[in-house]
Design an enzyme around this catalytic site. Sequence first.
Site, PDB file in Angstrom:
ATOM      1  CD  GLU A   1      -1.957  -2.555  -6.446  1.00 21.18           C
ATOM      2  OE1 GLU A   1      -0.965  -2.794  -7.197  1.00 21.18           O
ATOM      3  OE2 GLU A   1      -2.260  -2.314  -5.635  1.00 21.18           O
TER       4      GLU A   1
ATOM      5  CG  HIS B   1      -2.006  -2.736  -0.656  1.00 27.34           C
ATOM      6  ND1 HIS B   1      -0.833  -3.686  -1.087  1.00 27.34           N
ATOM      7  CD2 HIS B   1      -1.639  -2.735   0.602  1.00 27.34           C
ATOM      8  CE1 HIS B   1      -0.237  -4.092   0.145  1.00 27.34           C
ATOM      9  NE2 HIS B   1      -0.545  -3.491   1.281  1.00 27.34           N
TER      10      HIS B   1
ATOM     11  CB  CYS C   1      -2.680  -6.205  -5.098  1.00 29.36           C
ATOM     12  SG  CYS C   1      -2.638  -5.232  -3.600  1.00 29.36           S
TER      13      CYS C   1
ATOM     14  CB  CYS D   1       2.140  -6.816  -3.270  1.00 27.58           C
ATOM     15  SG  CYS D   1       0.483  -6.652  -2.544  1.00 27.58           S
TER      16      CYS D   1
END
Length: 157
Positions: free
Chosen positions: A55, A53, A86, A83
Amino acid sequence: MIDPAELMQLAIETCREGIAQGQSPFGCAIAIGDEVIAQAHNSVVLTTDITAHAEVNAIRLGCKTVENIFLTDAVVATTCEPCPMCMAALHWARVGTVFYGATIADADTSGFNELQLPAAELLRIGGSQVKLIGGLLVDECRELFDLWNASPGKVAY
């Protein structure tokens, strides 16, 4: 300290670059003081790594940049509410403040398989000291989902 809106603009630009490469619509930028130490977009499809992801990619790059596993007092701008994975990673990296634009609900509406656990709730339950501030450049961040939805070959996960 860098202006959070400027940092978010970098996250948005990075996200657009990712979308142009066939990646999903998430971008992140991290700064410590006035120095941007990392910018990254989501690369799940490119790397065949479900944890890639924006992040997490930015945290990895930022930690390498400062040669430390902690990003103490870092300011993070991410185009979408983190999420749970993250948000936990941002907590473990000991960042100071996280700004986000679009919400988990926006990602869900665009077809992503989101866990319906708001980042603020995760921080509250976990007793985290990370400051979370939503609503930064929301329209610009939501437009990234529209751009992605118009792209061929998109993959939501």
